[in-house]
Structures are given as C-alpha cells and as structure tokens.
Design an enzyme around this catalytic site. Structure first.
Site, short mmCIF file in Angstrom:
data_model
loop_
_atom_site.label_atom_id
_atom_site.label_comp_id
_atom_site.label_asym_id
_atom_site.label_seq_id
_atom_site.Cartn_x
_atom_site.Cartn_y
_atom_site.Cartn_z
N LYS A 191 -22.33 35.84 86.94
CA LYS A 191 -22.64 36.68 88.09
C LYS A 191 -23.20 37.99 87.58
O LYS A 191 -22.64 38.59 86.62
CB LYS A 191 -21.38 36.93 88.91
CG LYS A 191 -20.75 35.67 89.51
CD LYS A 191 -21.58 35.11 90.65
CE LYS A 191 -20.84 34.00 91.39
NZ LYS A 191 -21.65 33.46 92.50
N LYS A 290 -25.57 23.07 98.22
CA LYS A 290 -24.18 23.14 98.67
C LYS A 290 -24.13 22.40 100.01
O LYS A 290 -24.61 22.92 101.02
CB LYS A 290 -23.73 24.58 98.86
CG LYS A 290 -23.51 25.32 97.55
CD LYS A 290 -23.07 26.75 97.79
CE LYS A 290 -22.81 27.45 96.45
NZ LYS A 290 -22.73 28.92 96.61
MG MG Z 1 -24.91 31.51 94.23
#
Ligand code: MG
Length: 406
Positions: A191, A290
């Site tokens: 991240k 997703k």
């Molecule tokens: Mg992501």
C-alpha cells in the site's frame, strides 16, 4: 450433476432443477479481529465485522441450508456501502424480496432468476453479492456439488500473493517483506500514498530486485501528481493500482499514456460496464477482480470473459474475507486462469480466528487449491459463528414473522 464447460451458463442455470422452499433467513453481524491493523492511504482497519446470511430451507431430501458472506467493511473508506448499510439493505429489502419471490413461486429462484430479481438494488452491490452467494450455496449443497465442480475447475493450485499495509518506517516494511518472501510469496502488493511512496518502494526494490511487486494507492493522488507518479517507472513495478479517484477514468488514461508501468484499476470497476469503459478508454491495462464489488459471481464471470477476449491480465483482489468467501475467490481465480497471484492468502494469515471448520487447503505457501466441499466454500464452524455473532435478525417466510435476537 454434469456441468457445462461454460462457467457463466452453468452458473445462471444453477437451481433450475432444484426445488427448495425457504423457511427463514438469518442475518448475522459477526465481529472478527485482524491479526495486524492494516494501514492504507484511506485509514486503518483493525477489526473486521462480517455480515453473514444463513438460508434455512427444505428440499425433497429434508432440511437444507446455505451461507453467504458480505464483503462490506466497518467503514466507508473503501466502499460507500459499509457493514451497517449492508445489514439494513439485507434486512429491509433483499431478504424480504427473496422470501416473497420464493413463497409465490413455490421454489427458490435459480441464479439466472436471482440476477433479474436484484436489478432494483444495483447500488447496493455488496449486500446483493452476499445474498447471491447464499442462494448459490443452498442450491449447491442441495445438489451435493461444489462451486469448483460447477465451474469445471480442477485441482490445479491457484497462485497466491500477499499484501503489506503502510508501516511505521521502511525498516519495518522491508522486514515484513523479507518474511513474506522467505515464506514463499512471489508477489507482494504494498500500500502506498502521499508521503509513503518513493522511499519505501525504493527500499523494497533494493532488497528484492527481481520481486513481482505491485503498489496500491487507493485513490490517494490526483492528476497534478502525474509527473511524480511517472517517476515510478524506474522501479519496474508489475502495476500501479488505483492512483486517482474512482470516477476519474480520463485521469487514469492520461497517466497510462505517460508511464510504462501498467495501470490497474480496483475501486473504479464496480460494474461490468465500468470495466468495458475503462478498457476502451485505455484507463487501465490490468484488472483487479473482486466479485463482491461487481455485485457477485454472475458479473465476475462476465468480466473474466471480457478480459479474456481482450487479453487483459486480471488478478483476484481480497477484502479480508473469512475462509469461506476466500475459497469462493480461489475458484473464481481458477476459472479466470489468471497467472497473476491474487490476494488469496489463507484467512488465518490475517484474521485472528477464521470461521471455517477446515484449514484452508494450502498446496504450499504460494498456492491454494479450490475447495471441493459441496457448496460455495468449506463448511462454516457453527459454534464459532455463534460465538462471534453480536447481532442477529431472523426473517421468517410467514408475514410478520420478524424478530430480533439481540
Ligand atoms: Mg486495491
């Protein structure tokens, strides 16, 4: 049962031949804890509330049940739909609609019929995806078939990657990456965000020059940062994920033309149409898939078809699911045939306690094998689910049979 070689048509006809009546639906709020807080550019997550659905019904052989898991998180930092919104949508709209349709038709809808049922609530995709999962799980358990068998997926392992949140400093970051690489992970996604990008990426690259390294900015930058981001090309990243706001497809297209690093979109891709638009605009050249964010397995299979036709690589993203929904994603990864490692590490690697009875079927640290238990995923441990349930509403098939369990 025999299954079609086309997973999408096998999926939509799932339930065509089963006669299931629905007696009740439980909507459960389950509180789980993450092993380590996950820090992203949008905030810190340390707990993982999970909304679970339990469909309780009857088929010609007797009692049958099915489970669905909602991907919504504790807050709205990733998706406008948080766990509270999902719970309310399921309680007030989606579950009553399923009970009513099942009651009037005399049988629970097939997955093809279910897709038509939920067009009214397209804005609440995470709740809809959870109910879709529960309907599918009930049909599959009634038929004694696994999701993998339905999709004609074999036992080939699916590659697994790991995710590292933002850390206190680069020493802690490199230390965590070292341990993951030593543990066998070949892909690391880190991240990043403003103030946590060049130095940490450079540190990981110095330590692991050949590592398959992705970075995820979770919408933290704007088009004014294009020059800065274009400088990331020197790190030879597998991709840069979602640098700009989800609505900003043209900004992503500008950046994609400026840099050699492939742009991957995640938050932007909330529907099949959005995936098609993003690819047409060349706003991305890699897709994070997703299923929950797209509204469920039906649309996810459609995105797999679109990406396959356009030779666009995709990988399976994670939402810190329990082992149940994670097993669903493993099968989706197997269907896609993706060679990119996904966010598919076993649930016990990020949850203090998982809810599934059996340990994730790991084929080694890098790979997981699709579950072959009848249903969408491995069986949930009922006692553990009960222990972590903090709120439950039970909706009955009879009008007015609605009561809370505190
Ligand atoms: Mg992501």
């Amino acid at each position: 049962m025999e299954s079609s070689h086309d997973p999408a048509s096998a999926w939509s006809s799932l339930g065509d031949r089963t006669a299931i009546s629905l007696d009740a639906i439980e909507i459960r709020w389950v509180e789980l804890q993450l092993r380590n807080p996950v820090r992203t550019s949008r905030g810190v997550h340390d707990r993982r509330p999970v909304i679970l659905l339990r469909l309780i019904g009857t088929d010609p052989n007797g009692a049958v049940e099915g489970w669905g898991e909602c991907a919504a998180l504790a807050d709205t930092t990733y998706d406008a739909e948080d766990a509270t919104t999902s719970f309310a949508t399921l309680e007030q709209i989606l579950c009553p609609a399923l009970l009513s349709v099942t009651g009037s038709a005399g049988r629970m809808p097939s997955l093809g019929e279910f897709a038509a049922l939920r067009t009214d609530v397209a804005a609440t995709s995470l709740a809809g995806a959870a109910l879709e999962m529960a309907v599918a799980d009930t049909h599959l358990r009634s038929e004694g078939t696994s999701f993998a068998e339905l999709c004609s997926v074999g036992s080939d392992p699916v590659p697994v990657g790991a995710v590292v949140g933002e850390c206190r400093d680069t020493t802690e970051l490199v230390d965590r990456v070292d341990r993951l690489v030593d543990g066998g992970y070949q892909r690391i996604k880190m991240k990043i965000g403003r103030g946590w990008d060049v130095e940490p990426i450079a540190a990981v690259r110095r330590a692991h020059p050949g590592l398959f390294l992705q970075v995820d900015a979770n919408e933290d930058y704007t088009e004014s940062d294009i020059d800065h981001l274009a400088g990331f090309d020197r790190f030879e990243l597998a991709c840069l994920e979602q640098p700009f706001r989800r609505e900003d497809l043209s900004g992503h297209a500008h950046l994609a033309h400026r840099m050699a690093t492939p742009i991957c979109l995640d938050e932007s891709l909330h529907s099949v149409d959005m995936v098609v638009s993003a690819l047409e605009m060349e706003a991305c050249s890699v897709v994070c898939l997703k299923p929950a964010r797209l509204g469920g397995i039906g649309p996810a299979l459609e995105v797999i078809r679109v990406c396959s036709a356009a030779s666009v690589p995709l990988w399976i993203g994670g939402m810190f699911e329990t082992g149940f929904a994670r097993a669903v994603n493993v099968v989706v990864g197997a269907v896609s045939g993706t060679l990119w490692p996904g966010d598919l590490s076993p649930a016990h690697s990020y949850l203090r306690e998982d809810l599934t009875a059996q340990a994730a079927q790991a084929a080694g640290p890098l790979q997981v094998v699709p579950s072959r238990t009848p249903g969408m995923g491995p069986a949930l441990d009922q006692a553990m689910v009960d222990r972590h349930t903090v709120n439950m509403v039970r909706l009955g098939s009879k009008p007015g049979s609605h009561f809370g369990d505190g």
